[in-house]
Design an enzyme around this catalytic site. Sequence first.
Site, mmCIF file in Angstrom:
data_model
loop_
_atom_site.group_PDB
_atom_site.id
_atom_site.type_symbol
_atom_site.label_atom_id
_atom_site.label_comp_id
_atom_site.label_asym_id
_atom_site.label_seq_id
_atom_site.Cartn_x
_atom_site.Cartn_y
_atom_site.Cartn_z
ATOM 1 N N HIS A 186 0.876 -1.180 0.000
ATOM 2 C CA HIS A 186 0.000 0.000 0.000
ATOM 3 C C HIS A 186 0.908 1.223 0.000
ATOM 4 O O HIS A 186 1.449 1.596 1.035
ATOM 5 C CB HIS A 186 -0.862 0.041 1.259
ATOM 6 N N PHE A 187 1.086 1.835 -1.174
ATOM 7 C CA PHE A 187 1.990 2.990 -1.270
ATOM 8 C C PHE A 187 1.249 4.334 -1.159
ATOM 9 O O PHE A 187 1.858 5.389 -1.291
ATOM 10 C CB PHE A 187 2.838 2.899 -2.543
ATOM 11 N N ARG A 188 -0.074 4.298 -0.944
ATOM 12 C CA ARG A 188 -0.854 5.430 -0.420
ATOM 13 C C ARG A 188 -1.028 6.631 -1.333
ATOM 14 O O ARG A 188 -1.591 7.631 -0.897
ATOM 15 C CB ARG A 188 -0.246 5.928 0.903
ATOM 16 N N ASN A 239 -6.674 0.937 -2.184
ATOM 17 C CA ASN A 239 -7.382 1.708 -1.145
ATOM 18 C C ASN A 239 -6.688 3.044 -0.860
ATOM 19 O O ASN A 239 -6.313 3.352 0.257
ATOM 20 C CB ASN A 239 -7.545 0.882 0.146
ATOM 21 N N HIS A 253 -2.905 -12.486 2.589
ATOM 22 C CA HIS A 253 -2.524 -12.549 4.014
ATOM 23 C C HIS A 253 -3.346 -13.528 4.865
ATOM 24 O O HIS A 253 -4.055 -13.138 5.781
ATOM 25 C CB HIS A 253 -2.512 -11.167 4.664
ATOM 26 N N ASP A 287 2.280 -6.999 2.567
ATOM 27 C CA ASP A 287 1.183 -6.146 3.023
ATOM 28 C C ASP A 287 1.740 -4.874 3.663
ATOM 29 O O ASP A 287 1.289 -4.459 4.728
ATOM 30 C CB ASP A 287 0.249 -6.889 3.982
ATOM 31 N N HIS A 296 1.520 3.596 8.318
ATOM 32 C CA HIS A 296 0.732 4.662 8.964
ATOM 33 C C HIS A 296 1.720 5.472 9.788
ATOM 34 O O HIS A 296 2.787 4.959 10.174
ATOM 35 C CB HIS A 296 -0.334 4.084 9.888
HETATM 36 O O1 DOR Z 1 -3.908 -4.082 8.324
HETATM 37 C C1 DOR Z 1 -4.210 -3.755 7.186
HETATM 38 N N1 DOR Z 1 -3.895 -2.532 6.712
HETATM 39 N N2 DOR Z 1 -4.847 -4.636 6.401
HETATM 40 C C2 DOR Z 1 -5.360 -4.266 5.211
HETATM 41 O O2 DOR Z 1 -5.961 -5.086 4.551
HETATM 42 C C3 DOR Z 1 -5.239 -2.884 4.740
HETATM 43 C C4 DOR Z 1 -4.048 -2.240 5.326
HETATM 44 C C5 DOR Z 1 -3.973 -0.754 5.094
HETATM 45 O O3 DOR Z 1 -4.197 -0.323 3.949
HETATM 46 O O4 DOR Z 1 -3.664 -0.018 6.017
#
Ligand code: DOR
Length: 454
Positions: free
Chosen positions: A73-75, A105, A243, A314, A318
């Site tokens: 997830h590179f946001r 996402n 996962h 994964d 954050h």
């Molecule tokens: O813990 C998680 N964080 N599981 C996910 O499926 C999404 C991910 C996130 O995008 O932060």
Amino acid sequence: MSNKLTTRSSNLAYDLILRGGTVVNHEGMGIRDIAVKAGRIACLGDLGMVSSKKVINCKGLHILPGVIDSQVHFREPGLEHKENLQTGSRAAVAGGVTTVFDMPNTAPPTTNEKQLVDKLSRAHHRMFCDFAFYIGGTSENIDNIPELEKIEGSAGIKVFMGSSTGSLLLDDKVELDYLISRLGRRAAFHAEDETRLVMRQHIKRVGDSSSHPEWRDSRSALIATERLVQLAEKHKRRVHILHISTGDEMDYLRAHRQWVTAEVTPNHLTFSAPDCYRELGTYVQMNPPVRNAEHQKRIWQAVVDGTVDVLGSDHAPHTREEKGRVYPDSYSGMPGVQTLVPIMLDHVNSGRLSLARFVDLTSHGPQRVFGITSKGRIAIGYDADFTVVDLKRQKTITDSWIESKCGWTPYNGVTVTGWPVGTFVRGHLAMWEGEILLPARGESVRFQEGGLLR
Ligand code: DOR
């Protein structure tokens, strides 16, 4: 031992030779030279007399096919305070990863062609590693799935069956059935049952992250996995479960292999409850959760016996502020793209899996599962993507080493044996001995079933 870069004068047969490393590929392990021309592997063997513009001494090092991390997830766009495509890719190559598949996402979520094209153009030669982008499957775009999944640069469709970070969710059983019936390519799924998660909200204890796996229990994961596999079998469609966190799902998958492939993360293989929550609290909180040692043991068994097809990090960065909030307001997810290789090589060194199995999970596996063209093997004509590692080097992972914008790792202070020394992406040196080398050359991955031109 010196692993010095040597440059020779031009007008020579090859662009690059990796000299004297132990090559790990489909035929086993042995000392070979590798010659590269125009970004592809041109020759393998004893190339002592052959000339090249550049020669890199790899004596004492192992050369693996480039590690492919098919879940990050590179946001970008929208959540760049945590990460962006460039910083995420710096973390990837710093950790020996040559290719990533990025999740949808973001904000806005990636659910249509315009957003995918936007990501591809942001990434081209700004990311240091190669890339593909998943498209989120939603109630709104089901009818367009056959086209969306085939756009050049798309890794296929990703569906959140249970809610996690962001707004993407497809928990309606009728819609899920319809979506799966529409699939042409393999699609990836986050398998947790939303109805059960909502029903069990009361189980979360404020300030106690160890209640996270109690709330999102193993049954929530198993129910979703069973539903998904049954739909895949009903419609004869290929699905990939991300996962996997429970031994129960692994048992179920062993009996239902025809349409399903499986991913595990280094986090679920390395951390276990209750200790991890005592030591790391909300910093180890993720979805699906890290569970107890019994589940971990059974996931390892599935790695060793071949049930698992790929490893994904994964990588879900954050900020410290977001992770430091009082549970359950704290965010789920932790960074991992940079630590995947050293953590797993440490497991190789402690005898938990073979180096060959590591390569199977991180290059041959993704190549087979996702139908990647010309990556995932060290063979003539394939992209010259290499992860060069020193299997014996001992180092301590620290927050200060982390290239991810979030600036922390749950593995801070962990000493490992086995370390990424070099990262080559289509013959370009992206990282050597910890230094990330400009310019960024990342390009989109080509797939056997993708390639619908925009
Ligand atoms: O813990 C998680 N964080 N599981 C996910 O499926 C999404 C991910 C996130 O995008 O932060």
